[in-house]
Scaffold this motif. Structure first.
Motif, PDB file in Angstrom:
ATOM      1  N   THR A   1       1.341  -1.335  -0.560  1.00 33.18           N
ATOM      2  CA  THR A   1       0.454  -0.042  -0.866  1.00 33.18           C
ATOM      3  C   THR A   1       0.212   1.583   0.274  1.00 33.18           C
ATOM      4  O   THR A   1       2.022   1.167   1.095  1.00 33.18           O
ATOM      5  CB  THR A   1      -0.971   0.154   0.842  1.00 33.18           C
TER       6      THR A   1
ATOM      7  N   GLN B   1      -6.461   8.421   4.189  1.00 28.99           N
ATOM      8  CA  GLN B   1      -7.310   8.923   5.292  1.00 28.99           C
ATOM      9  C   GLN B   1      -6.934   8.819   6.031  1.00 28.99           C
ATOM     10  O   GLN B   1      -7.603   9.207   6.935  1.00 28.99           O
ATOM     11  CB  GLN B   1      -6.442   6.685   5.276  1.00 28.99           C
TER      12      GLN B   1
ATOM     13  N   GLN C   1      -1.578   6.662   0.684  1.00 25.97           N
ATOM     14  CA  GLN C   1      -2.782   6.351   0.256  1.00 25.97           C
ATOM     15  C   GLN C   1      -3.182   6.642   2.073  1.00 25.97           C
ATOM     16  O   GLN C   1      -3.766   6.944   2.311  1.00 25.97           O
ATOM     17  CB  GLN C   1      -2.849   5.079   0.055  1.00 25.97           C
TER      18      GLN C   1
END
Length: 158
Positions: free
Chosen positions: A41, A49, A45
């Motif tokens: 990931t 978040q 990202q």
């Protein structure tokens, strides 16, 4: 207090150590990942978040961990109402709160040991905005937040 925490694969081990430390202190932790050191990931990202959660006040503060902490801070600071600070020492953590009122702490898994990270986190959590400054500097810091909010309003105009 509720804290969102996240990491990329390079920060996974340190994130886990910090998360356990927070939970041992009775702090509620919302772990948004990664869930292992091989999960691919991207740091941006994860930073997005956590920043959205802090900016929308779903949580009070956020902690992000990548290799150096710098990439996470760059992305986090692109979000409204986010004041992310890379801290590699307790001194930096104290100043990031007392001067800059940071609400997102970023750490580097390459450069920070779990023990040092725990010390940084403790200082960051226990330092209030304007703490330790003379009254005239406290007033200036308070006023600076109004000026910063105006800059933020101009930059994030929708």
């Amino acid at each position: 207090m509720k804290i969102a925490i996240g990491a990329d694969p390079y920060g996974f081990d340190l994130k886990e150590a910090v998360k356990q430390h927070l939970q041992n202190k009775g702090i509620e932790v919302e772990d948004i990942g990664v869930n292992n050191s091989t999960q691919e990931t991207p740091y941006y990202q994860v930073a997005a978040q956590v920043s959205q959660m802090v900016g929308s006040q779903q949580v009070e503060r956020g902690i992000l961990v990548c290799g150096t902490g710098m990439g996470m801070a760059i992305i986090a600071n692109k979000y409204p109402h986010i004041y992310a600070a890379v801290c590699e020492s307790s001194f930096a953590a104290e100043k990031s709160r007392s001067i800059n009122n940071s609400n997102v702490l970023t750490l580097g898994g390459f450069v920070t040991t779990p023990l040092v990270a725990q010390e940084i986190v403790d200082v960051w959590l226990n330092t209030e905005f304007k703490q330790g400054w003379e009254p005239d500097i406290q007033e200036w810091l308070e006023n600076s937040m109004t000026d910063i909010a105006q800059i933020e309003k101009q930059q994030f105009r929708n």
